[in-house]
Design a protein around this motif. Structure first.
Motif, PDB file in Angstrom:
ATOM      1  N   GLY A 172     -14.294   3.229  31.935  1.00  0.00           N
ATOM      2  CA  GLY A 172     -14.741   4.090  30.734  1.00  0.00           C
ATOM      3  C   GLY A 172     -14.395   3.584  29.513  1.00  0.00           C
ATOM      4  N   ARG A 186     -17.299   5.308  37.311  1.00  0.00           N
ATOM      5  CA  ARG A 186     -18.331   5.784  38.086  1.00  0.00           C
ATOM      6  C   ARG A 186     -19.267   5.080  39.104  1.00  0.00           C
ATOM      7  NH1 ARG A 186     -16.563   8.145  34.335  1.00  0.00           N
ATOM      8  NH2 ARG A 186     -17.716   9.931  32.947  1.00  0.00           N
ATOM      9  N   ARG A 188     -23.220  15.036  29.855  1.00  0.00           N
ATOM     10  CA  ARG A 188     -22.751  13.872  30.371  1.00  0.00           C
ATOM     11  C   ARG A 188     -23.012  13.757  31.878  1.00  0.00           C
ATOM     12  NH1 ARG A 188     -18.042  10.879  29.535  1.00  0.00           N
ATOM     13  NH2 ARG A 188     -16.884  12.499  29.249  1.00  0.00           N
ATOM     14  N   ASP A 230     -25.024  10.880  33.654  1.00  0.00           N
ATOM     15  CA  ASP A 230     -24.374   9.899  34.806  1.00  0.00           C
ATOM     16  C   ASP A 230     -25.015   9.988  35.851  1.00  0.00           C
ATOM     17  OD1 ASP A 230     -22.646   9.518  32.249  1.00  0.00           O
ATOM     18  OD2 ASP A 230     -20.916  10.592  32.974  1.00  0.00           O
ATOM     19  N   ARG A 285     -29.209   8.474  35.829  1.00  0.00           N
ATOM     20  CA  ARG A 285     -29.597   7.280  35.271  1.00  0.00           C
ATOM     21  C   ARG A 285     -30.103   6.302  36.408  1.00  0.00           C
ATOM     22  NH1 ARG A 285     -23.646   5.965  33.456  1.00  0.00           N
ATOM     23  NH2 ARG A 285     -23.209   5.297  35.779  1.00  0.00           N
TER      24      ARG A 285
HETATM   25  O1   DC Z   1     -14.727   7.959  32.412  1.00  0.00           O
HETATM   26  P1   DC Z   1     -15.198   7.992  30.827  1.00  0.00           P
HETATM   27  O2   DC Z   1     -15.597   9.573  30.460  1.00  0.00           O
HETATM   28  O3   DC Z   1     -14.216   7.558  29.857  1.00  0.00           O
HETATM   29  O4   DC Z   1     -16.486   7.232  30.625  1.00  0.00           O
HETATM   30  C1   DC Z   1     -17.172   7.196  29.486  1.00  0.00           C
HETATM   31  C2   DC Z   1     -18.807   7.025  29.684  1.00  0.00           C
HETATM   32  O5   DC Z   1     -18.909   5.674  30.245  1.00  0.00           O
HETATM   33  C3   DC Z   1     -19.337   8.093  30.742  1.00  0.00           C
HETATM   34  O6   DC Z   1     -20.245   8.890  30.190  1.00  0.00           O
HETATM   35  C4   DC Z   1     -20.106   7.174  31.775  1.00  0.00           C
HETATM   36  C5   DC Z   1     -19.693   5.728  31.440  1.00  0.00           C
HETATM   37  N1   DC Z   1     -19.078   5.005  32.626  1.00  0.00           N
HETATM   38  C6   DC Z   1     -19.893   4.397  33.397  1.00  0.00           C
HETATM   39  O7   DC Z   1     -21.388   4.354  33.379  1.00  0.00           O
HETATM   40  N2   DC Z   1     -19.524   3.624  34.490  1.00  0.00           N
HETATM   41  C7   DC Z   1     -18.206   3.436  34.532  1.00  0.00           C
HETATM   42  N3   DC Z   1     -17.668   2.673  35.710  1.00  0.00           N
HETATM   43  C8   DC Z   1     -17.368   4.162  33.656  1.00  0.00           C
HETATM   44  C9   DC Z   1     -18.082   4.872  32.697  1.00  0.00           C
END
Ligand code: DC
Length: 243
Positions: A35, A129, A179, A183, A186
């Motif tokens: 992230g 994610r 969010r 997430d 998408r």
């Molecule tokens: O884990 P985080 O909240 O710091 O992540 C920030 C943003 O980045 C979150 O909204 C989704 C994206 N993200 C992603 O799409 N894929 C990942 N592997 C990590 C984070």
């Protein structure tokens, strides 16, 4: 033994960072906070006044940027173009822009090899994610953490406070919902558990209980007899009598 790769995926505020950091320290292997990379892109996009949905401009910017991951000793931060980013990455604004730029398939593809480099040689505990579904699909152990929205908002609020981000509880809770929605819906690599991931509901567990549960999964995996791949059958050597 091959270097160990453990993936920890899950929604915002579920406690991935705390668990992944502590697990990596217990195993003595690197920790990847994926992230932080999306946040670093978001930070630079905002600084340059680029619209987060302008994919051509965002990917162009990524290509002109040097990303270096620093850590895990002092928590993971990102150095971009020589500037070390820490608390700048955790503002509510950067969180929202990160969620927007992470929808762009070309940005995801661009960041993938940077993330995979962390898994080379020494193994890695990777949190995010799509660690188990896209980045480290062959990981030995995959975990998907979940918790109720209220518990997650509380954890995220505490985490942001510990990172010195100026945040309110109401804003943290509403942005978490927003969010989550982005997430999971998408098109590119949406947040979802890999079919071979172990689900852990962390609502009533402490971080150290979650770490212990993952360590037990790792021991279980390492105790499993390794199956040698079956060599391909050479059909050219078959005689009629073998049928
Ligand atoms: O884990 P985080 O909240 O710091 O992540 C920030 C943003 O980045 C979150 O909204 C989704 C994206 N993200 C992603 O799409 N894929 C990942 N592997 C990590 C984070």
């Amino acid at each position: 033994m091959n270097p160990l790769t453990v993936t920890i995926d899950g929604p915002a505020g579920v406690g991935k960072s705390t668990v992944a950091r502590s697990l990596a320290a217990r195993l003595g292997i690197p920790y990847l906070n994926s992230g932080a990379l999306y946040r670093a892109v978001a930070w630079k996009v905002s600084k340059r006044g680029i619209k987060p949905n302008d994919e051509a401009a965002v990917i162009d910017l990524c290509k002109q940027t040097e990303f270096v991951l620093v850590g895990p000793d002092n928590d993971q931060s990102v150095v971009i173009d020589g500037t070390r980013l820490t608390h700048e990455l955790w503002t509510p604004h950067v969180s929202l822009v990160a969620s927007e730029v992470s929808r762009l398939p070309s940005v995801r593809a661009f960041l993938r090899p940077i993330q995979r480099q962390c898994g080379n040689n020494q193994g890695v505990v990777a949190e995010g994610r799509d660690m188990g579904t896209h980045v480290f699909v062959d990981a030995e152990v995959k975990v998907f953490l979940d918790a109720s929205p209220t518990v997650r908002a509380r954890r995220r609020f505490r985490e942001l406070q510990s990172r010195d981000a100026a945040v309110s509880w109401e804003r943290t809770a509403s942005e978490l919902t927003e969010r989550d929605n982005r997430d999971t819906t998408r098109y590119a690599a949406p947040l979802r558990p890999s079919p071979d991931a172990t689900m852990i509901d962390t609502s009533d567990l402490s971080a150290s209980q979650v770490v212990d549960a993952i360590l037990a999964l790792i021991r279980q995996e390492q105790a499993r007899p390794q199956v040698e791949p079956t060599p391909p059958v050479d059909t050219t050597k078959r005689t009629q009598s073998s049928y």
